[in-house]
Design an enzyme around this catalytic site. Structure first.
Site, PDB file in Angstrom:
ATOM      1  N   GLU A 157       0.823  -1.125  -0.031  1.00  0.00           N
ATOM      2  CA  GLU A 157      -0.137   0.003   0.298  1.00  0.00           C
ATOM      3  C   GLU A 157       0.883   1.204  -0.204  1.00  0.00           C
ATOM      4  O   GLU A 157       1.897   1.553   0.630  1.00  0.00           O
ATOM      5  CB  GLU A 157      -0.839   0.052   1.301  1.00  0.00           C
ATOM      6  CG  GLU A 157      -2.039  -1.088   0.978  1.00  0.00           C
ATOM      7  CD  GLU A 157      -2.768  -0.806  -0.329  1.00  0.00           C
ATOM      8  OE1 GLU A 157      -3.269   0.234  -0.473  1.00  0.00           O
ATOM      9  OE2 GLU A 157      -2.875  -1.798  -1.121  1.00  0.00           O
ATOM     10  N   ASN A 229     -10.699   9.093  -4.759  1.00  0.00           N
ATOM     11  CA  ASN A 229     -10.706   9.142  -3.460  1.00  0.00           C
ATOM     12  C   ASN A 229     -10.957  10.869  -3.083  1.00  0.00           C
ATOM     13  O   ASN A 229     -11.212  10.950  -1.930  1.00  0.00           O
ATOM     14  CB  ASN A 229      -9.284   8.920  -3.238  1.00  0.00           C
ATOM     15  CG  ASN A 229      -8.882   7.614  -3.100  1.00  0.00           C
ATOM     16  OD1 ASN A 229     -10.020   6.635  -2.948  1.00  0.00           O
ATOM     17  ND2 ASN A 229      -7.870   6.883  -4.025  1.00  0.00           N
ATOM     18  N   HIS A 365     -41.654  38.177 -26.365  1.00  0.00           N
ATOM     19  CA  HIS A 365     -41.022  39.118 -25.278  1.00  0.00           C
ATOM     20  C   HIS A 365     -41.578  39.355 -23.993  1.00  0.00           C
ATOM     21  O   HIS A 365     -42.923  39.256 -23.892  1.00  0.00           O
ATOM     22  CB  HIS A 365     -40.957  40.547 -25.868  1.00  0.00           C
ATOM     23  CG  HIS A 365     -41.040  40.730 -27.613  1.00  0.00           C
ATOM     24  ND1 HIS A 365     -39.607  40.726 -28.101  1.00  0.00           N
ATOM     25  CD2 HIS A 365     -42.217  40.611 -28.059  1.00  0.00           C
ATOM     26  CE1 HIS A 365     -40.116  40.995 -29.437  1.00  0.00           C
ATOM     27  NE2 HIS A 365     -41.439  40.706 -29.740  1.00  0.00           N
ATOM     28  N   ASN A 379     -50.994  35.333 -31.361  1.00  0.00           N
ATOM     29  CA  ASN A 379     -49.822  36.052 -30.834  1.00  0.00           C
ATOM     30  C   ASN A 379     -50.057  36.618 -29.363  1.00  0.00           C
ATOM     31  O   ASN A 379     -51.106  37.161 -29.133  1.00  0.00           O
ATOM     32  CB  ASN A 379     -49.822  37.234 -31.929  1.00  0.00           C
ATOM     33  CG  ASN A 379     -48.625  38.030 -31.596  1.00  0.00           C
ATOM     34  OD1 ASN A 379     -47.429  37.619 -31.914  1.00  0.00           O
ATOM     35  ND2 ASN A 379     -48.656  39.170 -31.120  1.00  0.00           N
TER      36      ASN A 379
HETATM   37  C1  UD1 Z   1      -7.219   0.315  -2.716  1.00  0.00           C
HETATM   38  C2  UD1 Z   1      -6.254  -0.647  -2.610  1.00  0.00           C
HETATM   39  C3  UD1 Z   1      -4.928  -0.464  -3.525  1.00  0.00           C
HETATM   40  C4  UD1 Z   1      -5.325   0.155  -4.943  1.00  0.00           C
HETATM   41  C5  UD1 Z   1      -6.638   1.277  -4.929  1.00  0.00           C
HETATM   42  C6  UD1 Z   1      -6.965   1.362  -6.295  1.00  0.00           C
HETATM   43  C7  UD1 Z   1      -6.692  -1.715  -0.470  1.00  0.00           C
HETATM   44  C8  UD1 Z   1      -6.004  -1.996   0.732  1.00  0.00           C
HETATM   45  N1  UD1 Z   1      -6.004  -1.032  -1.421  1.00  0.00           N
HETATM   46  O1  UD1 Z   1      -6.831   1.485  -2.019  1.00  0.00           O
HETATM   47  O2  UD1 Z   1      -4.056  -1.130  -3.315  1.00  0.00           O
HETATM   48  O3  UD1 Z   1      -4.083   0.609  -5.669  1.00  0.00           O
HETATM   49  O4  UD1 Z   1      -7.602   0.583  -3.961  1.00  0.00           O
HETATM   50  O5  UD1 Z   1      -7.936   2.526  -6.293  1.00  0.00           O
HETATM   51  O6  UD1 Z   1      -7.577  -2.218  -0.756  1.00  0.00           O
HETATM   52  N2  UD1 Z   1     -14.144   0.028   1.832  1.00  0.00           N
HETATM   53  C9  UD1 Z   1     -15.231  -0.702   2.379  1.00  0.00           C
HETATM   54  N3  UD1 Z   1     -14.913  -1.046   3.583  1.00  0.00           N
HETATM   55  C10 UD1 Z   1     -13.723  -0.625   4.267  1.00  0.00           C
HETATM   56  C11 UD1 Z   1     -12.706   0.267   3.499  1.00  0.00           C
HETATM   57  C12 UD1 Z   1     -12.923   0.557   2.258  1.00  0.00           C
HETATM   58  O7  UD1 Z   1     -16.115  -1.230   1.801  1.00  0.00           O
HETATM   59  O8  UD1 Z   1     -13.506  -0.572   5.325  1.00  0.00           O
HETATM   60  C13 UD1 Z   1     -14.403   0.427   0.222  1.00  0.00           C
HETATM   61  C14 UD1 Z   1     -14.491   1.815  -0.254  1.00  0.00           C
HETATM   62  O9  UD1 Z   1     -15.871   2.294   0.087  1.00  0.00           O
HETATM   63  C15 UD1 Z   1     -14.116   1.822  -1.636  1.00  0.00           C
HETATM   64  C16 UD1 Z   1     -13.220   0.680  -1.943  1.00  0.00           C
HETATM   65  O10 UD1 Z   1     -13.430  -0.066  -0.726  1.00  0.00           O
HETATM   66  O11 UD1 Z   1     -15.138   1.889  -2.624  1.00  0.00           O
HETATM   67  C17 UD1 Z   1     -11.642   0.822  -1.825  1.00  0.00           C
HETATM   68  O12 UD1 Z   1     -11.191   1.546  -0.539  1.00  0.00           O
HETATM   69  P1  UD1 Z   1     -10.445   2.817  -0.472  1.00  0.00           P
HETATM   70  O13 UD1 Z   1     -10.282   3.306   0.903  1.00  0.00           O
HETATM   71  O14 UD1 Z   1     -10.715   3.894  -1.679  1.00  0.00           O
HETATM   72  O15 UD1 Z   1      -8.932   2.172  -0.916  1.00  0.00           O
HETATM   73  P2  UD1 Z   1      -7.563   2.798  -1.660  1.00  0.00           P
HETATM   74  O16 UD1 Z   1      -6.944   3.655  -0.491  1.00  0.00           O
HETATM   75  O17 UD1 Z   1      -7.932   3.663  -2.692  1.00  0.00           O
HETATM   76 CA    CA Z   2      -9.898   4.328  -3.732  1.00  0.00          CA
END
Ligand code: UD1
Ligand code: CA
Length: 484
Positions: A157, A229, A365, A379
């Site tokens: 990550e 994001n 108008h 009209n």
């Molecule tokens: C994630 C990936 C990362 C990737 C990136 C691509 C992980 C740990 N990391 O990071 O490697 O490059 O996406 O866009 O997966 N969500 C849940 N529950 C949670 C947390 C998140 O449902 O507890 C959902 C969020 O709503 C979102 C998705 O999972 O739609 C991804 O979560 P997000 O926090 O955006 O992950 P990234 O930091 O973007």
């Molecule tokens: Ca994301």
């Protein structure tokens, strides 16, 4: 049939904290469609049964999905958000297909080709886990890095990647296809990150790699796997989508004067030969026919425009039907339940609501026409107002064919103005007007003879009186000072 051996899980429970809007990012729209629907639509087209993981603002997201898909999409709740690995673990009891496709809910630009390619390679290579990658571009450093060293492969990550930014040039897109058995065996092996205290789904790659199981990757263009994001990334993704839509309509023969200023929603149609001006917004539910001209700054939403309609600059059209050859604006406001018939003209500073304007009729108008049915060849003079609201209820005005409404009329509904009739300029019409009649409702003009000279004389007399008064006051003032 494609999708038979697969089921999809969309992760949509996150708090969207980087958005800073207080709302889940998944309800934000891109080209008029909520972000979450991009993934549910994609899987519905591919016939992949779908479960969405919800948590933060689940009611709002669920409502949007149900409105679109009826009851076809399943939901699972992730009570507390402990990361993507934890989100997938919450769906365990729903796994009933051979392969589980997992996708982040914040990836609106993914194409069906990416999913089909991922599935094909996953099956061909008999992989336990396959995932989509893309290239590091220099600006996408918040993505997980795919780090390979000959034998092993893992996703690190961004927050935990301490190598050179240019070292591992492949990023993780956020789409995974996993064999159910492997997922069942390894989902609980994911450990909490020491940095964020979250469970990362991406750790499954290292778990598979350590066991020397087959892992497959599929590369995709970065524009198609953009994750959203924050608001800047939302804006960038919408630019990509909008450019795609403009290209699509250009290929169908639609001309865009200054294309990069135009906003198009997904759910629209524009006919061949139409010309769209600078900064026009064509919003969802709009169908524009052939050879229409929409001039700059106009906004059209949920409306039908037949062929050869002209919309002059700065006009707004909502929930209306504009027939062939009609013209609207400049600066017109056409509101709900309005029908403008063939060749009719609505001109500048005219507001129309709940009204039918008959063919070849004109209101050119400064008018308000509400709850009104107007026949053909009629009209409506400048400054005409239909007074449809009495403070309690709305009432109807009927103006039949070939009527001439003089300028500056107030027409107090309910009232019927019959065919071939006239109303005089400046009239307040409160009663029905019979066929072919002229209605005049205003006070008669009185001319006061010699008024100008009389007025001048009176003014002079008053002025003389005032001057002598001021002079007298001055004398008083000086004598007072002298007294002191
Ligand atoms: C994630 C990936 C990362 C990737 C990136 C691509 C992980 C740990 N990391 O990071 O490697 O490059 O996406 O866009 O997966 N969500 C849940 N529950 C949670 C947390 C998140 O449902 O507890 C959902 C969020 O709503 C979102 C998705 O999972 O739609 C991804 O979560 P997000 O926090 O955006 O992950 P990234 O930091 O973007
Ligand atoms: Ca994301």
């Amino acid at each position: 049939m494609f999708g038979q051996k697969m089921q999809a899980i969309v992760l949509a429970a996150g708090k969207s904290s980087r958005f800073q809007t207080g709302k889940s990012k998944l309800v934000e729209t891109i080209c008029g469609q909520e972000m979450i629907l991009f993934s549910t639509n994609l899987f519905s087209i591919l016939n992949i049964p779908t479960t969405v993981v919800l948590g933060y603002q689940k009611e709002q997201i669920q409502e949007i999905i149900n409105k679109k898909h009826g009851g076809a999409v399943n939901f699972i709740q992730q009570q507390e958000q402990h990361g993507t690995g934890h989100a997938v673990a919450c769906t365990q009891k729903k796994w009933d297909k051979e392969h589980i496709l997992i996708m982040n809910g914040d990836m609106p630009l993914v194409t069906k080709d990416i999913i089909m390619d991922l599935y094909k390679k996953h099956i061909e290579q008999d992989a336990v886990i396959s995932f989509v990658t893309s290239c590091y571009t220099g600006s996408n450093h918040s993505y997980g890095r795919v780090v390979e060293d000959g034998k092993t492969i893992e996703i690190i990550e961004a927050k935990e990647f301490h190598g050179q930014q240019t070292e591992a040039c492949t990023i993780n897109a956020g789409i995974y296809l996993i064999k159910k058995e492997f997922l069942q065996d390894s989902i609980n092996e994911i450990e909490k990150s020491k940095v964020t205290k979250e469970f990362y789904l991406t750790d499954l790659v290292k778990i598979a790699s350590d066991q020397e199981l087959t892992i497959c990757t599929v590369n995709a263009p970065f524009d198609q796997i953009r994750g959203i994001n924050n608001l800047q990334e939302l804006w960038a993704a919408e630019q990509v989508k909008r450019a795609e839509l403009i290209k699509h309509w250009m290929e169908k023969g639609v001309r865009f004067g200054i294309a990069h200023t135009v906003h198009l929603d997904l759910d629209i149609e524009v006919g061949q030969g139409s010309n769209i001006g600078c900064a026009v917004h064509i919003n969802k539910g709009t169908r524009i026919g052939k050879n229409c001209i929409i001039e700059q700054n106009s906004i059209i939403e949920n409306s039908i425009l037949e062929n050869e309609v002209t919309v002059y600059p700065n006009s707004i059209i909502n929930d209306a039907y504009i027939s062939s050859g009609a013209s609207i604006g400049p600066f017109a406001y056409i509101r709900e339940n309005t029908i403008v018939k063939e060749q009719a003209q609505v001109g500048n500073f005219v507001e129309v609501k709940n009204t039918i304007l008959g063919s070849h009729s004109k209101a050119k108008h400064l008018s308000y026409l509400g709850n009104t049915t107007i026949g053909k060849n009629t009209n409506i003079g400048a400054g005409t107002i239909t007074c449809n609201f009495n403070g309690v209820s709305k009432n109807k005005t009927i103006i039949e064919d070939n009527v001439f409404i003089g300028s500056n009329n107030t027409i107090v509904a309910p009232v019927i103005i019959k065919e071939d009739s006239f109303t005089a300029a400046g009239s307040t019409i409160t009663e029905n007007v019979p066929k072919q009649a002229l209605a005049i409702c205003r006070t008669r003009q009185i001319n006061k003879e010699n008024y100008g000279p009389k007025l001048k004389k009176r003014y002079q007399e008053e002025n003389n009186h005032k001057e002598s008064f001021v002079a007298a006051e001055k004398v008083k003032e000086t004598s007072n000072t002298e007294l002191l």
